[in-house]
Scaffold this active site. Structure first.
Site, PDB file in Angstrom:
ATOM      1  N   ARG A 173       0.853  -1.196   0.000  1.00 19.34           N
ATOM      2  CA  ARG A 173       0.000   0.000   0.000  1.00 19.34           C
ATOM      3  C   ARG A 173       0.887   1.243   0.000  1.00 19.34           C
ATOM      4  O   ARG A 173       1.854   1.321   0.759  1.00 19.34           O
ATOM      5  CB  ARG A 173      -0.880   0.055   1.254  1.00 19.34           C
ATOM      6  N   HIS A 189       2.665  -3.153   5.366  1.00 17.53           N
ATOM      7  CA  HIS A 189       2.175  -3.075   3.989  1.00 17.53           C
ATOM      8  C   HIS A 189       2.865  -1.949   3.211  1.00 17.53           C
ATOM      9  O   HIS A 189       3.002  -2.025   1.990  1.00 17.53           O
ATOM     10  CB  HIS A 189       0.662  -2.845   3.979  1.00 17.53           C
ATOM     11  N   ASP A 196      -2.225  -9.720   3.299  1.00 16.75           N
ATOM     12  CA  ASP A 196      -3.425 -10.246   3.945  1.00 16.75           C
ATOM     13  C   ASP A 196      -3.967 -11.340   3.041  1.00 16.75           C
ATOM     14  O   ASP A 196      -4.173 -11.119   1.839  1.00 16.75           O
ATOM     15  CB  ASP A 196      -4.485  -9.150   4.129  1.00 16.75           C
ATOM     16  N   TYR A 224      -7.978 -11.381  16.740  1.00 17.36           N
ATOM     17  CA  TYR A 224      -7.290 -10.101  16.824  1.00 17.36           C
ATOM     18  C   TYR A 224      -8.194  -9.061  16.167  1.00 17.36           C
ATOM     19  O   TYR A 224      -8.814  -9.350  15.137  1.00 17.36           O
ATOM     20  CB  TYR A 224      -5.941 -10.166  16.098  1.00 17.36           C
ATOM     21  N   HIS A 227      -9.422  -8.696  12.268  1.00 18.18           N
ATOM     22  CA  HIS A 227      -8.732  -9.740  11.493  1.00 18.18           C
ATOM     23  C   HIS A 227      -9.505 -11.059  11.498  1.00 18.18           C
ATOM     24  O   HIS A 227      -8.920 -12.127  11.335  1.00 18.18           O
ATOM     25  CB  HIS A 227      -7.320  -9.957  12.037  1.00 18.18           C
ATOM     26  N   ASP A 229     -11.634 -11.947   9.215  1.00 14.68           N
ATOM     27  CA  ASP A 229     -11.951 -12.395   7.859  1.00 14.68           C
ATOM     28  C   ASP A 229     -10.702 -12.582   6.991  1.00 14.68           C
ATOM     29  O   ASP A 229     -10.798 -12.793   5.784  1.00 14.68           O
ATOM     30  CB  ASP A 229     -12.907 -11.418   7.176  1.00 14.68           C
ATOM     31  N   HIS A 230      -9.513 -12.522   7.594  1.00 10.13           N
ATOM     32  CA  HIS A 230      -8.281 -12.751   6.857  1.00 10.13           C
ATOM     33  C   HIS A 230      -7.151 -13.008   7.844  1.00 10.13           C
ATOM     34  O   HIS A 230      -7.309 -12.827   9.045  1.00 10.13           O
ATOM     35  CB  HIS A 230      -7.930 -11.544   5.975  1.00 10.13           C
ATOM     36  N   HIS A 232      -3.212 -11.817   8.421  1.00 16.21           N
ATOM     37  CA  HIS A 232      -2.139 -10.894   8.047  1.00 16.21           C
ATOM     38  C   HIS A 232      -0.812 -11.546   8.382  1.00 16.21           C
ATOM     39  O   HIS A 232      -0.602 -12.027   9.496  1.00 16.21           O
ATOM     40  CB  HIS A 232      -2.284  -9.580   8.829  1.00 16.21           C
TER      41      HIS A 232
END
Length: 262
Positions: A173, A189, A196, A224, A227, A229-230, A232
């Protein structure tokens, strides 16, 4: 995730050959898998140089539990152990020495731009729809190099999950993108050292648990905040350009990771 459509018949043939026959096939130009990189000597403990660095990039994901493989160009015990795990995973003779068979498998796995078979630069540069590799704290070339190392770690993670697809929802990013998505001010990132990921075949907890063996020193998943749904993963311990200490930080409480339950 992408399917590698390049068919490298010469390399596959080389992998099937025994002993000295392998060396002769690998030495032939036709066996060079692509335009990325070719090793011209066997590597083992005590060796050093840029060819060792290239190997370390590709075996960084086989570091073992809680460990990392430094990209320092020195073929030490950690590099040897990572090579051995790579060899075991792909059914090669597991001696920790990088020779013709090991290189043939790496040629088979990598594309012309040096990315591993199942991940691409485009996939790792999608935080806000793709912005190139500029706009972060580092030069575009260094950020892209970091992303390459991240991809090879993801390739190892994918292999450990049964060679099933992993999907990157956010990679590099720019500062503007990171601010837009509400990322941490010094997010990994920004440096190309994070991704992710999600999976349609493995649970997020399974992804998180496996990632502990793939050279990731930053790991956050279910339980956490933000987090669920993914997962990291990042390489903060190797990042000497950020404002954080070079430590390991894992937290996925719903998966039993963190708080001394690793």
């Amino acid at each position: 995730m992408r399917v590698n459509t390049l068919k490298r018949a010469a390399v596959a043939f080389a992998l099937a050959l025994p002993g000295a026959a392998i060396a002769s096939v690998i030495a032939a130009p036709a066996a060079h898998a692509d335009g990325c990189y070719t090793w011209d000597r066997t590597l083992s403990q005590g060796r050093s140089g840029s060819d060792v660095r290239q190997l370390q990039i590709r075996v960084a994901g086989w570091a073992g539990y809680r460990d990392i493989v430094e990209n320092d160009g020195i073929y030490g015990p950690k590099t040897a152990a990572a090579v051995k795990r790579f060899q075991q995973a792909y059914g090669l003779r597991a001696d920790g020495i990088a020779g013709p068979q090991t290189f043939a498998k790496l040629y088979q796995l990598q594309d012309n731009d040096c990315t591993p078979a199942h991940f691409s630069y485009k996939e790792l540069d999608n935080g806000c729809g793709g912005s190139g590799w500029s706009g972060g704290p580092l030069s575009a070339s260094q950020t892209k190099q970091n992303a390459l190392r991240t991809m090879w770690k993801l390739e190892a993670l994918r292999k450990g999950l049964g060679d099933k697809p992993l999907y990157v929802s956010s990679g590099f990013r720019s500062r503007g993108c990171n601010k837009q998505v509400g990322g941490a001010s010094d997010s990994q990132h920004l440096y190309g050292t994070a991704a992710d990921v999600t999976s349609r075949t493995s649970s997020l907890c399974q992804v998180a648990r496996n990632a502990r063996n793939n050279g990731f020193s930053g790991l956050y998943g279910p339980g956490y905040p933000d987090h669920d749904d993914h997962v990291h993963v990042d390489s903060r311990r190797e990042n000497n350009s950020d404002n954080s200490s070079n430590t390991t930080s894992w937290s996925a409480p719903d998966c039993g990771i963190g708080g001394g339950n690793d």
